[in-house]
Design a protein around this motif. Structure first.
Motif, PDB file in Angstrom:
ATOM      1  N   ARG A 123     -30.858  -2.276   0.389  1.00  0.00           N
ATOM      2  CA  ARG A 123     -29.710  -1.460  -0.024  1.00  0.00           C
ATOM      3  C   ARG A 123     -30.162  -0.072  -0.486  1.00  0.00           C
ATOM      4  NH1 ARG A 123     -27.727  -4.117  -4.377  1.00  0.00           N
ATOM      5  NH2 ARG A 123     -28.475  -2.575  -5.816  1.00  0.00           N
ATOM      6  N   ILE A 124     -31.233  -0.015  -1.264  1.00  0.00           N
ATOM      7  CA  ILE A 124     -31.736   1.280  -1.743  1.00  0.00           C
ATOM      8  C   ILE A 124     -32.200   2.138  -0.571  1.00  0.00           C
ATOM      9  CG2 ILE A 124     -33.567   2.390  -3.070  1.00  0.00           C
ATOM     10  CD1 ILE A 124     -33.396  -0.024  -5.023  1.00  0.00           C
ATOM     11  N   ALA A 146     -30.673   5.776   0.755  1.00  0.00           N
ATOM     12  CA  ALA A 146     -31.534   6.959   0.735  1.00  0.00           C
ATOM     13  C   ALA A 146     -31.634   7.638   2.101  1.00  0.00           C
ATOM     14  CB  ALA A 146     -32.935   6.580   0.256  1.00  0.00           C
ATOM     15  N   LEU A 147     -31.460   6.864   3.157  1.00  0.00           N
ATOM     16  CA  LEU A 147     -31.613   7.416   4.504  1.00  0.00           C
ATOM     17  C   LEU A 147     -30.278   7.905   5.056  1.00  0.00           C
ATOM     18  CD1 LEU A 147     -33.988   4.751   6.104  1.00  0.00           C
ATOM     19  CD2 LEU A 147     -34.583   7.061   5.329  1.00  0.00           C
ATOM     20  N   PRO A 148     -30.327   8.930   5.925  1.00  0.00           N
ATOM     21  CA  PRO A 148     -29.082   9.377   6.567  1.00  0.00           C
ATOM     22  C   PRO A 148     -28.548   8.312   7.531  1.00  0.00           C
ATOM     23  CG  PRO A 148     -30.952  10.811   7.156  1.00  0.00           C
ATOM     24  CD  PRO A 148     -31.471   9.719   6.289  1.00  0.00           C
ATOM     25  N   GLY A 186     -27.496   6.368  10.718  1.00  0.00           N
ATOM     26  CA  GLY A 186     -28.086   6.308  12.053  1.00  0.00           C
ATOM     27  C   GLY A 186     -29.597   6.169  12.040  1.00  0.00           C
ATOM     28  N   VAL A 187     -30.227   6.255  10.895  1.00  0.00           N
ATOM     29  CA  VAL A 187     -31.683   6.112  10.825  1.00  0.00           C
ATOM     30  C   VAL A 187     -31.990   4.652  10.505  1.00  0.00           C
ATOM     31  CG1 VAL A 187     -33.791   6.806   9.611  1.00  0.00           C
ATOM     32  CG2 VAL A 187     -32.004   8.486  10.063  1.00  0.00           C
ATOM     33  N   ASN A 188     -32.828   4.061  11.318  1.00  0.00           N
ATOM     34  CA  ASN A 188     -33.213   2.665  11.123  1.00  0.00           C
ATOM     35  C   ASN A 188     -34.603   2.582  10.528  1.00  0.00           C
ATOM     36  OD1 ASN A 188     -30.813   1.649  12.265  1.00  0.00           O
ATOM     37  ND2 ASN A 188     -31.649   1.997  14.328  1.00  0.00           N
ATOM     38  N   ILE A 189     -34.949   1.425   9.999  1.00  0.00           N
ATOM     39  CA  ILE A 189     -36.276   1.219   9.416  1.00  0.00           C
ATOM     40  C   ILE A 189     -36.794  -0.130   9.905  1.00  0.00           C
ATOM     41  CG2 ILE A 189     -35.296   0.270   7.290  1.00  0.00           C
ATOM     42  CD1 ILE A 189     -37.703   1.658   5.846  1.00  0.00           C
ATOM     43  N   SER A 190     -38.060  -0.182  10.242  1.00  0.00           N
ATOM     44  CA  SER A 190     -38.641  -1.423  10.754  1.00  0.00           C
ATOM     45  C   SER A 190     -38.895  -2.397   9.610  1.00  0.00           C
ATOM     46  CB  SER A 190     -39.960  -1.122  11.479  1.00  0.00           C
ATOM     47  OG  SER A 190     -40.946  -0.734  10.538  1.00  0.00           O
ATOM     48  N   LYS A 191     -39.090  -3.657   9.991  1.00  0.00           N
ATOM     49  CA  LYS A 191     -39.387  -4.678   8.988  1.00  0.00           C
ATOM     50  C   LYS A 191     -40.697  -4.354   8.264  1.00  0.00           C
ATOM     51  CE  LYS A 191     -37.038  -8.775  10.753  1.00  0.00           C
ATOM     52  NZ  LYS A 191     -37.224 -10.171  11.197  1.00  0.00           N
TER      53      LYS A 191
END
Length: 147
Positions: A17-18, A22-24, A26-31
């Motif tokens: 959730r944090i 914090a990210l815009p 459409g921006v994804n983050i990997s595991k």
């Protein structure tokens, strides 16, 4: 204290959730990246807690307080976080004070209502007793009229 290092990690849902906040969009983050951030956050919390504990021990206290955490942030060279933390702390204290005052006011209002209800009940009981006495007296008056 935790028995395994994994027990010290922050909950994944909180970290996710944090990160999303914090990210815009459409921006994804990997595991892997999420896991690395989670571990880094856990290490940061443990280090900050340890530093804050040192300040509490210097003060011969067993309980950490806000000033210990603020001092720890300065010692860890995170001065730029001290002002936002102080502002958040003041906002938290104001909120808690407001909640406490509201709770006290609610209790006072409840006590007033209870007192008022008790007075009403007492009046009702007095009225019932008066009515009973009047009912007892009425037949006597009729008997006197008949005689």
């Amino acid at each position: 204290m935790a028995e395994r290092p994994e027990d010290l990690n922050l909950p994944n849902a909180v970290i996710t959730r944090i990160i999303k906040e914090a990210l815009p969009d459409g921006v994804n983050i990997s595991k892997e990246a999420r896991s690395a951030i989670s571990r880094a956050a856990s290490v940061f919390v443990l280090y900050a807690t340890s530093c804050a504990n040192n300040f509490a021990m210097k003060g011969k206290r067993k309980t950490l307080n806000a000033s210990d955490v603020l001092s720890a942030m300065e010692e860890m060279e995170f001065q730029r976080f001290v002002t936002p933390l102080k502002e958040a702390l003041e906002a938290y204290r104001r909120e808690q004070k407001g909640k406490k005052e509201a709770s006290e006011q609610k209790k006072k209002d409840k006590d007033k209502k209870t007192d008022s209800e008790e007075q009403d009940k007492s009046r009702d009981e007095d009225n019932d007793e008066d009515e009973d006495r009047l009912e007892e007296e009425e037949p006597n008056e009729e008997e006197e009229v008949d005689n």
